[in-house]
Design a protein around this motif. Structure first.
Motif, short mmCIF file in Angstrom:
data_model
loop_
_atom_site.label_atom_id
_atom_site.label_comp_id
_atom_site.label_asym_id
_atom_site.label_seq_id
_atom_site.Cartn_x
_atom_site.Cartn_y
_atom_site.Cartn_z
N VAL A 1 0.82 -1.21 0.00
CA VAL A 1 0.00 0.00 0.00
C VAL A 1 0.85 1.26 0.00
CG1 VAL A 1 -1.55 1.37 1.45
CG2 VAL A 1 -2.06 -1.03 1.01
N GLN A 2 1.88 1.32 0.85
CA GLN A 2 2.67 2.53 0.99
C GLN A 2 3.43 2.87 -0.29
OE1 GLN A 2 2.45 0.08 3.44
NE2 GLN A 2 0.90 1.39 4.37
N ALA A 3 3.76 1.86 -1.10
CA ALA A 3 4.42 2.12 -2.37
C ALA A 3 3.49 2.83 -3.34
CB ALA A 3 4.90 0.80 -2.99
N GLN A 4 2.20 2.64 -3.15
CA GLN A 4 1.23 3.21 -4.07
C GLN A 4 1.01 4.70 -3.84
OE1 GLN A 4 -2.26 0.56 -4.37
NE2 GLN A 4 -0.89 -1.14 -3.91
N TYR A 5 1.54 5.21 -2.73
CA TYR A 5 1.57 6.68 -2.58
C TYR A 5 2.99 7.16 -2.24
CZ TYR A 5 0.61 5.72 2.48
OH TYR A 5 0.63 5.26 3.77
N TRP A 6 3.99 6.35 -2.64
CA TRP A 6 5.39 6.77 -2.53
C TRP A 6 5.67 7.75 -3.66
CZ3 TRP A 6 9.00 6.13 1.13
CH2 TRP A 6 10.35 6.31 0.80
N HIS A 7 6.14 8.94 -3.31
CA HIS A 7 6.32 10.01 -4.30
C HIS A 7 7.78 10.45 -4.25
CE1 HIS A 7 4.57 14.06 -6.01
NE2 HIS A 7 5.61 13.61 -6.71
N ASP A 8 8.58 9.92 -5.17
CA ASP A 8 10.02 10.18 -5.19
C ASP A 8 10.32 11.38 -6.08
OD1 ASP A 8 12.76 10.20 -5.44
OD2 ASP A 8 12.95 8.04 -5.74
N PRO A 9 10.70 12.53 -5.50
CA PRO A 9 10.95 13.73 -6.32
C PRO A 9 12.21 13.60 -7.16
CG PRO A 9 11.62 14.13 -4.06
CD PRO A 9 10.96 12.79 -4.06
N LEU A 10 13.07 12.62 -6.83
CA LEU A 10 14.31 12.42 -7.59
C LEU A 10 14.10 11.51 -8.80
CD1 LEU A 10 16.78 11.87 -4.61
CD2 LEU A 10 16.19 14.00 -5.76
N ASN A 11 12.96 10.86 -8.84
CA ASN A 11 12.63 9.96 -9.96
C ASN A 11 11.22 10.25 -10.44
OD1 ASN A 11 14.96 7.87 -10.21
ND2 ASN A 11 14.57 8.00 -8.01
N ASP A 12 11.01 11.49 -10.86
CA ASP A 12 9.68 11.95 -11.21
C ASP A 12 9.07 11.17 -12.37
OD1 ASP A 12 7.61 13.91 -10.59
OD2 ASP A 12 8.00 14.71 -12.59
N ASP A 13 9.87 10.86 -13.38
CA ASP A 13 9.34 10.12 -14.53
C ASP A 13 8.90 8.71 -14.13
OD1 ASP A 13 9.77 12.27 -16.18
OD2 ASP A 13 11.70 11.57 -16.93
N LEU A 14 9.72 8.05 -13.29
CA LEU A 14 9.34 6.72 -12.82
C LEU A 14 8.05 6.78 -12.02
CD1 LEU A 14 12.61 4.95 -11.56
CD2 LEU A 14 11.10 4.21 -13.41
N TYR A 15 7.95 7.78 -11.15
CA TYR A 15 6.74 7.95 -10.34
C TYR A 15 5.51 8.12 -11.22
CZ TYR A 15 3.18 10.84 -8.09
OH TYR A 15 1.99 11.37 -7.68
N LYS A 16 5.58 9.03 -12.16
CA LYS A 16 4.42 9.30 -13.01
C LYS A 16 4.03 8.09 -13.85
CE LYS A 16 5.08 14.31 -13.34
NZ LYS A 16 5.43 15.45 -14.22
N LYS A 17 5.01 7.33 -14.27
CA LYS A 17 4.73 6.19 -15.14
C LYS A 17 4.23 4.97 -14.39
CE LYS A 17 6.82 3.34 -18.78
NZ LYS A 17 8.05 3.09 -19.57
N HIS A 18 4.78 4.73 -13.19
CA HIS A 18 4.52 3.45 -12.53
C HIS A 18 3.70 3.52 -11.25
CE1 HIS A 18 7.07 1.25 -15.30
NE2 HIS A 18 8.01 2.16 -15.14
N SER A 19 3.41 4.71 -10.73
CA SER A 19 2.57 4.81 -9.54
C SER A 19 1.14 4.44 -9.91
CB SER A 19 2.62 6.23 -8.97
OG SER A 19 1.65 6.39 -7.95
N VAL A 20 0.65 3.33 -9.35
CA VAL A 20 -0.65 2.82 -9.78
C VAL A 20 -1.82 3.54 -9.12
CG1 VAL A 20 0.28 0.54 -10.29
CG2 VAL A 20 -0.71 0.99 -8.03
N PHE A 21 -1.56 4.31 -8.04
CA PHE A 21 -2.65 4.98 -7.35
C PHE A 21 -2.50 6.49 -7.31
CE2 PHE A 21 -4.35 6.67 -3.26
CZ PHE A 21 -5.69 6.55 -3.57
N LEU A 22 -1.46 6.98 -6.61
CA LEU A 22 -1.34 8.42 -6.38
C LEU A 22 -1.21 9.22 -7.67
CD1 LEU A 22 -1.21 10.52 -4.05
CD2 LEU A 22 1.27 10.47 -4.33
N ALA A 23 -0.39 8.75 -8.59
CA ALA A 23 -0.21 9.49 -9.85
C ALA A 23 -1.51 9.57 -10.62
CB ALA A 23 0.88 8.83 -10.70
N ASP A 24 -2.37 8.58 -10.44
CA ASP A 24 -3.67 8.60 -11.12
C ASP A 24 -4.61 9.62 -10.48
OD1 ASP A 24 -5.84 7.46 -12.90
OD2 ASP A 24 -6.68 7.00 -10.92
#
Length: 304
Positions: free
Chosen positions: A179-202
């Motif tokens: 669960v916590q990975a689904q709202y993990w927001h890494d500012p150093l890996n913004d592209d990875l976050y936007k592409k692979h975050s299944v919950f928060l980025a959506d």
């Protein structure tokens, strides 16, 4: 002196149970309330959500309070706060709310810690029955970049979660089962976050603009956000007011109003702010620590 998250819940419960003048309301004119607990907690813990449910029922006679249980038991409910896909949790709750006849005319929602952002997803994805006011108590609306004091203080679980987040928060396996990975927001890996975050980025409109999300959120009468000024659990604290770390580094933060989410108004928050629908409250305590008097004065008015 450092206190554990479990002790924090006990302290909060004790404070909540202290006598308070309260404010009653005619039982014929109450708006139902839906509660969603945080990580490491459950729907019916008598030292946390149970005491809050009881307090609200005492202060608002006749109110219907639904404290959400995600699963078939309290044990399942607690475990699901760590390991059940958040999108599945939200769908489960949406279905439960839609089938509850007591909520058909609308309800207020109050989420604690991660429950605050999960209920925002409910508001954006499931407009029927209608959510009137959303109260996020220490909710991580822009996610987290750190897990300094994992609530529950179950050290082996928290240590395992930290290792998974640090080793690969955006891998498919970790995203699916933590669960916590689904709202993990890494500012150093913004592209990875936007592409692979299944919950928060959506739900934060990081990939495509979902006009339905925006429309549904803007339908709220009030969106109340509580930040705890001495929070040692949520990192960064500004996420509780929809702020976060500036992209590309992990030191400087920005407020909601300074963020692209606001300036581009991807969620309608700028319009809501201008219309007086956003409410920013603070409590001078650690995560989820507040008194009954504070709750009565600051949050109870939004339950009517």
């Amino acid at each position: 002196m450092t206190i554990s998250a479990t002790q924090m819940l006990v302290v909060t419960a004790v404070l909540l149970l202290l006598p308070s003048p309260g404010s009653a309301k005619d039982s014929n004119d109450t708006v139902p309330l839906v509660l969603w607990h945080g990580m490491g907690d459950s729907c019916c813990n008598p030292l946390s959500m149970g005491s809050i449910k009881k307090m609200v029922e005492e202060d608002v006679p006749g109110i219907y309070v639904l404290s959400l249980m995600i699963g078939q038991s309290i044990i399942q409910d607690t475990e699901n706060g760590f390991f059940k896909d958040v999108n599945e949790q939200v769908a489960f709750v949406c279905n439960q709310l839609a089938q509850d006849p007591k909520l058909k005319d609308g309800y207020n929602a109050m989420g604690f810690s991660q429950g605050g952002q999960f209920l925002r997803a409910v508001a954006q994805r499931c407009p029927s029955p209608p959510m009137k006011n959303l109260i996020s108590v220490g909710g991580q609306q822009q996610g987290v970049y750190g897990l300094p004091r994992c609530p529950g203080e179950t050290s082996h679980i928290c240590d395992w979660i930290r290792k998974k987040l640090n080793s690969g928060a955006y891998t498919d396996m970790v995203q699916k089962h933590l669960v916590q990975a689904q709202y993990w927001h890494d500012p150093l890996n913004d592209d990875l976050y936007k592409k692979h975050s299944v919950f928060l980025a959506d739900i934060n409109q990081e990939r495509v603009l979902n006009e339905t999300y925006k429309k549904n959120l803007m339908a709220l009468e009030k969106f109340v956000m509580v930040k705890f000024l001495q929070d040692t659990v949520v990192d960064p604290r500004g996420t509780e007011w929809f702020g976060f770390l500036k992209t590309g580094q992990a030191v400087e933060t920005e407020t909601l109003q300074e963020s692209a989410l606001y300036t581009e108004d991807r969620l309608g928050l700028a319009q809501m702010d201008k219309a007086g629908k956003l409410v920013f409250l603070e409590s001078d305590g650690d995560h989820l620590q507040f008194t009954r008097e504070w709750f009565t004065a600051k949050l109870l008015p939004y339950l009517h």
